[in-house]
Design an enzyme around this catalytic site. Structure first.
Site, mmCIF file in Angstrom:
data_model
loop_
_atom_site.group_PDB
_atom_site.id
_atom_site.type_symbol
_atom_site.label_atom_id
_atom_site.label_comp_id
_atom_site.label_asym_id
_atom_site.label_seq_id
_atom_site.Cartn_x
_atom_site.Cartn_y
_atom_site.Cartn_z
ATOM 1 N N ALA A 66 8.855 -10.738 -41.994
ATOM 2 C CA ALA A 66 10.299 -10.922 -42.165
ATOM 3 C C ALA A 66 10.890 -11.390 -40.846
ATOM 4 O O ALA A 66 10.303 -11.195 -39.789
ATOM 5 C CB ALA A 66 10.926 -9.597 -42.567
ATOM 6 N N GLY A 105 5.646 -9.109 -44.215
ATOM 7 C CA GLY A 105 6.065 -9.814 -45.433
ATOM 8 C C GLY A 105 5.202 -11.023 -45.728
ATOM 9 O O GLY A 105 5.042 -11.412 -46.885
ATOM 10 N N GLU A 108 2.333 -9.727 -47.497
ATOM 11 C CA GLU A 108 2.783 -9.294 -48.827
ATOM 12 C C GLU A 108 2.914 -10.501 -49.767
ATOM 13 O O GLU A 108 2.596 -10.401 -50.954
ATOM 14 C CB GLU A 108 4.100 -8.528 -48.705
ATOM 15 C CG GLU A 108 3.935 -7.166 -48.043
ATOM 16 C CD GLU A 108 5.245 -6.442 -47.901
ATOM 17 O OE1 GLU A 108 5.429 -5.413 -48.594
ATOM 18 O OE2 GLU A 108 6.106 -6.920 -47.118
ATOM 19 N N GLU A 128 4.288 -3.151 -40.070
ATOM 20 C CA GLU A 128 5.694 -2.732 -40.126
ATOM 21 C C GLU A 128 5.931 -1.391 -39.417
ATOM 22 O O GLU A 128 6.995 -1.161 -38.844
ATOM 23 C CB GLU A 128 6.142 -2.606 -41.593
ATOM 24 C CG GLU A 128 6.424 -3.934 -42.294
ATOM 25 C CD GLU A 128 5.190 -4.575 -42.889
ATOM 26 O OE1 GLU A 128 5.356 -5.519 -43.682
ATOM 27 O OE2 GLU A 128 4.062 -4.161 -42.550
HETATM 28 N N1 T1G Z 1 10.828 -12.468 -36.659
HETATM 29 C C1 T1G Z 1 11.513 -13.211 -35.752
HETATM 30 N N2 T1G Z 1 10.972 -13.717 -34.591
HETATM 31 C C2 T1G Z 1 9.690 -13.446 -34.386
HETATM 32 C C3 T1G Z 1 8.900 -12.666 -35.277
HETATM 33 C C4 T1G Z 1 9.532 -12.173 -36.465
HETATM 34 N N3 T1G Z 1 8.868 -11.445 -37.372
HETATM 35 N N4 T1G Z 1 7.663 -12.564 -34.758
HETATM 36 C C5 T1G Z 1 7.663 -13.255 -33.606
HETATM 37 N N5 T1G Z 1 8.871 -13.786 -33.368
HETATM 38 C C6 T1G Z 1 9.259 -14.621 -32.231
HETATM 39 C C7 T1G Z 1 9.131 -13.874 -30.895
HETATM 40 O O1 T1G Z 1 10.258 -13.105 -30.617
HETATM 41 C C8 T1G Z 1 8.969 -15.032 -29.923
HETATM 42 O O2 T1G Z 1 10.239 -15.568 -29.683
HETATM 43 C C9 T1G Z 1 8.157 -16.047 -30.735
HETATM 44 O O3 T1G Z 1 8.346 -15.675 -32.111
HETATM 45 C C10 T1G Z 1 6.687 -16.004 -30.439
HETATM 46 O O4 T1G Z 1 6.241 -14.662 -30.571
HETATM 47 C C11 T1G Z 1 9.413 -6.984 -45.659
HETATM 48 C C12 T1G Z 1 10.114 -6.041 -43.191
HETATM 49 C C13 T1G Z 1 3.143 -13.187 -34.765
HETATM 50 C C14 T1G Z 1 1.366 -12.039 -33.546
HETATM 51 O O5 T1G Z 1 5.559 -7.207 -37.027
HETATM 52 O O6 T1G Z 1 3.305 -9.586 -33.816
HETATM 53 O O7 T1G Z 1 7.676 -8.223 -42.476
HETATM 54 O O8 T1G Z 1 10.396 -15.170 -27.281
HETATM 55 O O9 T1G Z 1 5.646 -14.326 -28.163
HETATM 56 O O10 T1G Z 1 2.031 -13.677 -28.757
HETATM 57 O O11 T1G Z 1 7.522 -5.811 -45.271
HETATM 58 O O12 T1G Z 1 4.886 -12.336 -32.551
HETATM 59 O O13 T1G Z 1 9.627 -17.371 -28.104
HETATM 60 O O14 T1G Z 1 12.023 -16.639 -28.435
HETATM 61 O O15 T1G Z 1 4.960 -12.648 -29.907
HETATM 62 O O16 T1G Z 1 1.635 -15.655 -30.280
HETATM 63 C C15 T1G Z 1 6.287 -7.681 -39.602
HETATM 64 C C16 T1G Z 1 5.644 -9.566 -35.337
HETATM 65 C C17 T1G Z 1 7.758 -7.850 -39.622
HETATM 66 C C18 T1G Z 1 4.824 -9.407 -36.560
HETATM 67 C C19 T1G Z 1 2.628 -13.931 -32.495
HETATM 68 N N6 T1G Z 1 5.701 -8.638 -38.687
HETATM 69 N N7 T1G Z 1 5.187 -10.660 -34.500
HETATM 70 O O17 T1G Z 1 2.346 -13.446 -31.224
HETATM 71 O O18 T1G Z 1 3.914 -14.931 -29.838
HETATM 72 S S1 T1G Z 1 8.510 -6.655 -40.669
HETATM 73 C C20 T1G Z 1 5.391 -8.318 -37.445
HETATM 74 C C21 T1G Z 1 4.035 -10.552 -33.780
HETATM 75 C C22 T1G Z 1 8.216 -7.212 -42.261
HETATM 76 C C23 T1G Z 1 8.297 -6.778 -44.696
HETATM 77 C C24 T1G Z 1 8.695 -6.301 -43.344
HETATM 78 C C25 T1G Z 1 3.718 -11.691 -32.866
HETATM 79 C C26 T1G Z 1 2.720 -12.717 -33.470
HETATM 80 P P1 T1G Z 1 10.587 -16.208 -28.310
HETATM 81 P P2 T1G Z 1 5.194 -14.053 -29.531
HETATM 82 P P3 T1G Z 1 2.397 -14.467 -29.947
#
Ligand code: T1G
Length: 709
Positions: A66, A105, A108, A128
Site C-alpha cells: 500500500a 498489499g 495480497e 505489515e
Molecule cells: N509506500 C510509499 N512509498 C514507499 C513504499 C510504500 N509502501 N515503500 C517504499 N517507498 C519509497 C521510500 O520511502 C523511498 O522513497 C523509495 O520508495 C525507495 O524505497 C493493505 C496496508 C520495497 C524493499 O512494508 O520495504 O501493504 O526516499 O529506499 O531499499 O495489507 O522500500 O526515495 O523518497 O526503501 O530498494 C507493506 C515497504 C505496506 C514495504 C525497497 N509494504 N518498503 O527498498 O528502497 S503496508 C512494505 C520496503 C500494506 C496492505 C498493507 C522497501 C523496498 P524516497 P527504499 P529499497
C-alpha cells in the site's frame, strides 16, 4: 512513465491481457493504482479477445505494498479488498508476474491471482507487522490456505520476506521463471486458459486443519518478544479466524482489525520510523552538487572487537579491506574472532560456507602500514586515547593516498582535534560504529568544522553500502547518542540512591519498550567501560554538583558485569540471566544512608519520566546547537543504536506524541524538586511547548517527514 500518465496500462499478447503497473519508485498501491488496476481487470475479464490476464509491473519491483503516504488520511475507494476480490472472482485465469519485492498489499494482489510465477531473485512477504499493521486485503485468510498456518504465522507475525525458491517450496508461489518473466507468465496464463492446469482460487481452498494451541503459543511468543505492541496480537487473531470462520467472514474480521490498527498511534510511529530511516540519508546541507568519492577498497586500523567488526562490515558488503594492527598477536586474535563469527553464522544456517570463505578472503590482515596506500577510505578503531589517536593519524597521514577519506571510530574524543593531527583535516570524518559493529545498524557520521562536504557525503554513502542507518551529526561531547545517554545514565544512578534498585529501573524501561534495561545492558557490555569513562570525565564535573559514585563502588568490588559473574546483577555460571543480588541491594541502601538520603518508593512512571525526558531535553539542546539538523536524525540514532522501541517512533517523536506542554511541565516539576543543574528546560522545548510546535515539524530546514498527528 510519462508524467500524469495513467499508472496502469493493458496490452494484449497472444490473447492474454497483460496489465502493467508503472508507478515509481516501488509501484505502491496508491488510489490511482488501485483504481487503474480494478478497471483494467474488469475490462480484461469482459474482453472477448482475451482468454487470460497477467498482472505485471514496470520498474525495479512488483508492487511493494500500500502507499504509505496515503495513511495520513482515511482510506479512499476503491479499497484494496475490492480489487483483490475482483481479481479472484475473475472467470478467466489471472497470473501474477513477481520480481523484486512483492510485499504487503502487493503480495495480497498476487495471492488473489490464480497463479503466481516469480523471477529467480524475487522476494515475497507480508511485512505489515513492521508498520504496526496486519495484511488488510486477504493476506491472513488466503496465505494459510496455500502454505498452512505454521508458515503463515511465521511470515505474517515475523514479517520477514522469503526468497522465491522458499516460497515455491512452501506453496506460496507456483513457478519460478527463467530469464523472461512476462513471457513465462503469459505462457502459464495460456496453459491455464487451455485448462491443462486446474484454476485455483486461494480463497476457495479449505483452511487446513490446525490445533488452536498453535495460536496460543504464538500469542505467548508475541507477548514476550513484542511487548506493548497491538499488531502481533491482532495478526494472530485474524489468522485464527481463518481457521474458524468461513472465508468471507474471516475477510471481514481481518478488515476490522486492519482499520483499527491503521488508525493507531503504534502504526503512525512505525510509519514515521520507516520514512525517517529513508529521509535520514538525505543530509540537508549536502546538495546534489556534492559528489561522494568512490570507495572500492577500504582499510581498518586496530583488530580489536570494534576493528574486527568493522572489517566484517566491509567484507559483507563486498568491499576488500586491509586490516592493520601494530601487534601480531592482536592481529591474529582479530582474524580468529572474525572466523569464529562467520563460522557461527554458517552453523546457524544464516550464511553459506562459500559466502564465509569469500568474505574472509576479502579481509587482508597486515602489520605493514604501507598496505594502506591503496585504500580509498580508512577507519581507525584503535584504543580510545587521544595520544594513541595522534600517533595513528600522524602515521596514516604519511601513507594514505591523496583523496583518501580518513575516518575515526572514536565515541567520545573530539574529531576536530584528531583531524588536526594530519595535514588534511578536510579529509577526516568521524564514523562512530556501535558494538558489535557487524550487527548494530547505526553509524554516526561526525563532521568536524574542517570536514569537506564530499567527505561527509562519502561517509554517508559508505554507511548505506554497509547496510547501516548512517546519521550525519556535528562534533559534540558524545555526539548525539552518547550525549543523550549520559543524561539518562545520570538519572538511573540518582534513582538508585533515592530508593530504586537496578531491577526496578530495568523493569520500568523494559515495560516502556526497551529490549533490555540500562543496568542489564551495562553488565552485558562490561562495567569497566562506563567506569573508565567516568574517571576520564571526573575533572569536568563542576565542584558541588550532585554526583553518584555507585558505579565506582560496584567496580571496586571487582564486579564488572557478566564477564566477572556479577555486576549490578549476579549470574549463575554459564547463564546470562540477570538475578537481583542482595549484596548490591545492601550496598545501595548503605550508600543512601551514608549520603543522608531517605529512600522512598519510586513509581515506574517517575523512572520512565526522568530517564526519557532527560534525554529529550538534551535532544532539544542538540537541535538548537545544530549537532543534529532534524528530530528524525536523533530518533534514528536511538532506534538503531540504543534500542529505543520503534513503535514509539524515537525519543523526539515520542515527546511530540505525548505533547510538548506535558513534557515541559514534567521537566519543570523535576527542576522544582531536584534543582536547575540538570532539569532546566531547553529553550527550544519551552518555545515549542508554548507555541504548540513539535520537534518533528521543527528544523532549520523544512520538515519532510510528518510527526504524530
Ligand atoms: N509506500 C510509499 N512509498 C514507499 C513504499 C510504500 N509502501 N515503500 C517504499 N517507498 C519509497 C521510500 O520511502 C523511498 O522513497 C523509495 O520508495 C525507495 O524505497 C493493505 C496496508 C520495497 C524493499 O512494508 O520495504 O501493504 O526516499 O529506499 O531499499 O495489507 O522500500 O526515495 O523518497 O526503501 O530498494 C507493506 C515497504 C505496506 C514495504 C525497497 N509494504 N518498503 O527498498 O528502497 S503496508 C512494505 C520496503 C500494506 C496492505 C498493507 C522497501 C523496498 P524516497 P527504499 P529499497
Amino acid at each position: 512513465m510519462e508524467h500524469g500518465a495513467a499508472p496502469v496500462a493493458i496490452a494484449k499478447r497472444d490473447r492474454v491481457a497483460v496489465i502493467t503497473i508503472d508507478q515509481p519508485p516501488v509501484n505502491a498501491l496508491s488510489t490511482a493504482v488501485r483504481a487503474g488496476l480494478l478497471d483494467a481487470v474488469r475490462r480484461a475479464c469482459a474482453d472477448r479477445d482475451a482468454d487470460a490476464l497477467v498482472i505485471a509491473c514496470a520498474g525495479k519491483t512488483f508492487i511493494a505494498g500500500a502507499d504509505l503516504a496515503e495513511f495520513e488520511r482515511p482510506p479512499e475507494a476503491p479499497q484494496l479488498p475490492e480489487v483483490t476480490q475482483t481479481i479472484e472472482d475473475c472467470a478467466k485465469p489471472v497470473v501474477a508476474a513477481l520480481f523484486g519485492t512483492a510485499l504487503g498489499g502487493g503480495f495480497e494482489v498476487a495471492l488473489a491471482c490464480h497463479y503466481r510465477i516469480a523471477a529467480p531473485g524475487a522476494r515475497v512477504g507480508l511485512p505489515e507487522i513492521k508498520l504496526g499493521l496486519l495484511p488488510g486485503a486477504g493476506g491472513t485468510q488466503r496465505l494459510p490456505r496455500l502454505v498452512g498456518f505454521d508458515r503463515a504465522l511465521e511470515m505474517i507475525v515475523g514479517g520477514e520476506p522469503i526468497a522465491a525458491v522458499d516460497a515455491l517450496a512452501a506453496g506460496a508461489i507456483d513457478e519460478i521463471a527463467g530469464d523472461d518473466l512476462v513471457t513465462a507468465a503469459i505462457a502459464a496464463a495460456r496453459r491455464l486458459a487451455g485448462a491443462s492446469l486446474p484454476l485455483r482460487r486461494s480463497g476457495a481452498l479449505p483452511a487446513p486443519a490446525v490445533d488452536q494451541e498453535l495460536f496460543a503459543r504464538a500469542r505467548r511468543d508475541a507477548a514476550r518478544k513484542r511487548r506493548g505492541q497491538r499488531a502481533p496480537e491482532a495478526a494472530i487473531d485474524a489468522l485464527s479466524a481463518a481457521a474458524r470462520l468461513p472465508f468471507a467472514d474471516g475477510l471481514g474480521h481481518e478488515r476490522a482489525l486492519f482499520l483499527e490498527l491503521r488508525a493507531s498511534d503504534e502504526a503512525a510511529a512505525l510509519r514515521y520510523a520507516f520514512l525517517a530511516e529513508r529521509e535520514v540519508a538525505k543530509v540537508p546541507e549536502l546538495g546534489p552538487e556534492v559528489k561522494a568519492r568512490e570507495v572500492r577498497r577500504a582499510g581498518v586500523i586496530g583488530a580489536g572487537t570494534m576493528g574486527a567488526g568493522i572489517a566484517m562490515c566491509f567484507a559483507n558488503a563486498g568491499i576488500p579491506v586491509t586490516l592493520l594492527d601494530v601487534d601480531e598477536s592482536g592481529l591474529a586474535r582479530g582474524i580468529e574472532s572474525i572466523r569464529r563469527n562467520y563460522a557461527a553464522s554458517v552453523s546457524r544456517g544464516s550464511l553459506a560456507h562459500a559466502a564465509m570463505d569469500a568474505r574472509v578472503g576479502r579481509i587482508v590482515p597486515t602489520l605493514d602500514w604501507n598496505s594502506l596506500r591503496d585504500a580509498d577510505l580508512v577507519v581507525e578503531a584503535a584504543f580510545e586515547d587521544l595520544d594513541v589517536k595522534r600517533r595513528v593519524f600522524e602515521a596514516l597521514d604519511t601513507v594514505a593516498k591523496p583523496g583518501a577519506v580518513l575516518a575515526t571510530n572514536t565515541s567520545y574524543l573530539d574529531v576536530a582535534t584528531i583531524a588536526g593531527f594530519t595535514s588534511r583535516p578536510q579529509d577526516v570524518v568521524g564514523m562512530h560504529f556501535f558494538s558489535p559493529a557487524n550487527v548494530m545498524r547505526l553509524v554516526e557520521n561526525v563532521r568536524a568544522p574542517a570536514t569537506s562536504p564530499a567527505v561527509l557525503a562519502t561517509a554517508m554513502r559508505v554507511g548505506r553500502a554497509l547496510g547501516k542507518v548512517a546519521v550525519a551529526v556535528a562534533g559534540s561531547d558524545g555526539f548525539v547518542g552518547n550525549r543523550m545517554l549520559m543524561q539518562r545514565t545520570r538519572e538511573t544512578f540518582f534513582l538508585l540512591e533515592e530508593g530504586a534498585l537496578p531491577q526496578d529501573v530495568d523493569r520500568a524501561l523494559v515495560e516502556f519498550g526497551f529490549a533490555m534495561g540500562p543496568f542489564a545492558v551495562a553488565d552485558l557490555s562490561g562495567l569497566d567501560i562506563g567506569w573508565s569513562n567516568r574517571k576520564a570525565r571526573a575533572h569536568r564535573r563542576p565542584p558541588g554538583m550532585r554526583d553518584c559514585n555507585l558505579l565506582d563502588q560496584v567496580c571496586e568490588r571487582g564486579r564488572l558485569g557478566q564477564k566477572t559473574g556479577a555486576g549490578w546483577y549476579r549470574y549463575e555460571p554459564g547463564s546470562r540471566s540477570p538475578l537481583p543480588d542482595t549484596e548490591i541491594e545492601a550496598l545501595i541502601v548503605e550508600h543512601s544512608h551514608a549520603r543522608g538520603i531517605e529512600r522512598r518508593e519510586i513509581s515506574a512512571e517517575e523512572i520512565v519520566g526522568r530517564c526519557v525526558w532527560s534525554m529529550v531535553n538534551e535532544g532539544a539542546r542538540i537541535l538548537e546547537e545544530r549537532v543534529a539538523a532534524r528530530a528524525l536524525d536523533i530518533d534514528m540514532v536511538w532506534l538503531h543504536g540504543y534500542g529505543f522501541p520503534a513503535w514509539r517512533g524515537g525519543p523526539m517523536y515520542h515527546a511530540d506524541a505525548v505533547g510538548l506542554p506535558v513534557v515541559h511541565d514534567a521537566i519543570c516539576r523535576y527542576r522544582d524538586r531536584f534543582g536547575p543543574d540538570f532539569w532546566t528546560p531547553a529553550p527550544l522545548l519551552e518555545e515549542l511547548a508554548r507555541s504548540g510546535g513539535r520537534f518533528t515539524r521543527w528544523s532549520r530546514v523544512a520538515a519532510t517527514v510528518r510527526g504524530p498527528s
